[in-house]
Design a protein around this motif. Structure first.
Motif, PDB file in Angstrom:
ATOM      1  N   CYS A 174      18.114  60.124  64.051  1.00  0.00           N
ATOM      2  CA  CYS A 174      18.692  61.454  63.319  1.00  0.00           C
ATOM      3  C   CYS A 174      18.997  62.773  65.180  1.00  0.00           C
ATOM      4  CB  CYS A 174      17.234  61.827  62.981  1.00  0.00           C
ATOM      5  SG  CYS A 174      16.967  61.159  60.732  1.00  0.00           S
ATOM      6  N   LEU A 175      18.206  62.243  65.851  1.00  0.00           N
ATOM      7  CA  LEU A 175      18.696  63.472  66.475  1.00  0.00           C
ATOM      8  C   LEU A 175      20.273  63.060  67.550  1.00  0.00           C
ATOM      9  CD1 LEU A 175      15.405  63.572  68.877  1.00  0.00           C
ATOM     10  CD2 LEU A 175      16.391  65.792  67.363  1.00  0.00           C
ATOM     11  N   PHE A 176      20.295  61.918  67.564  1.00  0.00           N
ATOM     12  CA  PHE A 176      21.770  61.441  67.420  1.00  0.00           C
ATOM     13  C   PHE A 176      22.226  61.712  67.304  1.00  0.00           C
ATOM     14  CE2 PHE A 176      25.211  58.723  68.630  1.00  0.00           C
ATOM     15  CZ  PHE A 176      25.264  59.197  69.586  1.00  0.00           C
ATOM     16  N   TYR A 177      22.301  61.393  65.891  1.00  0.00           N
ATOM     17  CA  TYR A 177      23.756  62.337  64.736  1.00  0.00           C
ATOM     18  C   TYR A 177      24.086  63.703  64.170  1.00  0.00           C
ATOM     19  CZ  TYR A 177      24.375  56.832  64.189  1.00  0.00           C
ATOM     20  OH  TYR A 177      24.395  55.670  64.756  1.00  0.00           O
ATOM     21  N   ILE A 181      29.804  63.910  73.542  1.00  0.00           N
ATOM     22  CA  ILE A 181      29.713  65.398  73.801  1.00  0.00           C
ATOM     23  C   ILE A 181      27.998  65.996  74.020  1.00  0.00           C
ATOM     24  CG2 ILE A 181      30.908  67.465  73.810  1.00  0.00           C
ATOM     25  CD1 ILE A 181      33.805  65.779  72.727  1.00  0.00           C
ATOM     26  N   GLY A 182      27.993  65.693  72.605  1.00  0.00           N
ATOM     27  CA  GLY A 182      26.955  66.127  72.780  1.00  0.00           C
ATOM     28  C   GLY A 182      25.482  66.133  73.380  1.00  0.00           C
ATOM     29  N   LEU A 183      25.879  64.504  73.483  1.00  0.00           N
ATOM     30  CA  LEU A 183      24.584  64.067  74.210  1.00  0.00           C
ATOM     31  C   LEU A 183      24.648  64.109  75.452  1.00  0.00           C
ATOM     32  CD1 LEU A 183      22.417  61.669  74.057  1.00  0.00           C
ATOM     33  CD2 LEU A 183      23.850  59.843  74.505  1.00  0.00           C
ATOM     34  N   VAL A 184      25.626  63.939  76.018  1.00  0.00           N
ATOM     35  CA  VAL A 184      26.247  64.532  77.486  1.00  0.00           C
ATOM     36  C   VAL A 184      26.094  65.704  77.776  1.00  0.00           C
ATOM     37  CG1 VAL A 184      27.853  64.559  78.765  1.00  0.00           C
ATOM     38  CG2 VAL A 184      28.281  62.921  78.004  1.00  0.00           C
ATOM     39  N   VAL A 200      23.188  68.080  76.364  1.00  0.00           N
ATOM     40  CA  VAL A 200      22.299  68.231  76.252  1.00  0.00           C
ATOM     41  C   VAL A 200      21.487  67.209  77.484  1.00  0.00           C
ATOM     42  CG1 VAL A 200      20.329  67.422  75.039  1.00  0.00           C
ATOM     43  CG2 VAL A 200      21.963  68.122  73.819  1.00  0.00           C
ATOM     44  N   ILE A 201      22.048  66.254  77.684  1.00  0.00           N
ATOM     45  CA  ILE A 201      20.900  65.541  78.783  1.00  0.00           C
ATOM     46  C   ILE A 201      21.163  66.839  80.591  1.00  0.00           C
ATOM     47  CG2 ILE A 201      21.069  63.853  80.300  1.00  0.00           C
ATOM     48  CD1 ILE A 201      21.884  61.709  78.042  1.00  0.00           C
ATOM     49  N   THR A 202      22.578  66.731  80.817  1.00  0.00           N
ATOM     50  CA  THR A 202      23.011  67.688  81.682  1.00  0.00           C
ATOM     51  C   THR A 202      21.868  69.069  81.582  1.00  0.00           C
ATOM     52  OG1 THR A 202      25.872  66.966  81.532  1.00  0.00           O
ATOM     53  CG2 THR A 202      25.023  69.254  82.508  1.00  0.00           C
ATOM     54  N   VAL A 203      21.967  69.754  80.417  1.00  0.00           N
ATOM     55  CA  VAL A 203      21.116  71.006  80.774  1.00  0.00           C
ATOM     56  C   VAL A 203      19.756  70.708  80.538  1.00  0.00           C
ATOM     57  CG1 VAL A 203      20.816  72.895  79.102  1.00  0.00           C
ATOM     58  CG2 VAL A 203      22.749  72.390  79.145  1.00  0.00           C
ATOM     59  N   ALA A 204      19.139  69.533  79.576  1.00  0.00           N
ATOM     60  CA  ALA A 204      18.192  69.249  80.464  1.00  0.00           C
ATOM     61  C   ALA A 204      17.872  68.864  81.984  1.00  0.00           C
ATOM     62  CB  ALA A 204      17.554  67.866  79.333  1.00  0.00           C
ATOM     63  N   GLY A 205      18.743  68.368  82.652  1.00  0.00           N
ATOM     64  CA  GLY A 205      19.129  67.446  84.398  1.00  0.00           C
ATOM     65  C   GLY A 205      18.809  68.604  84.795  1.00  0.00           C
ATOM     66  N   SER A 206      19.551  69.955  84.609  1.00  0.00           N
ATOM     67  CA  SER A 206      19.776  70.971  85.635  1.00  0.00           C
ATOM     68  C   SER A 206      18.633  71.942  85.302  1.00  0.00           C
ATOM     69  CB  SER A 206      21.052  72.087  84.736  1.00  0.00           C
ATOM     70  OG  SER A 206      22.533  71.225  84.520  1.00  0.00           O
TER      71      SER A 206
END
Length: 66
Positions: free
Chosen positions: A10-13, A48-51, A53-59
């Motif tokens: 659900c989170l991914f989609y 694109i959204g997953l990348v 979200v991961i980029t923001v969380a990593g930052s």
């Protein structure tokens, strides 16, 4: 385990698809409108959204641990 997979799906989609949709519209100033629902291009917006979200969380994690 099935509940965890359901929540992850659900989170991914939904969330990642919507975030990808908003990111594409923001980057292209609204000229490109990729669907984030059931269309074939929704896979692109989900990734694109997953990348994003991961980029923001990593930052954020990098700034916190810095």
């Amino acid at each position: 385990m099935i509940v965890f997979e359901f929540i992850l799906e659900c989170l991914f989609y939904t969330v990642c698809g919507w975030v990808g949709h908003v990111v594409v519209k923001a980057i292209t100033f609204g000229r490109v409108d990729l669907d984030w629902g059931t269309a074939s291009e929704s896979v692109l917006t989900e990734w694109i959204g997953l990348v994003f979200v991961i980029t923001v969380a990593g930052s954020i994690a990098w700034l916190v641990h810095r």
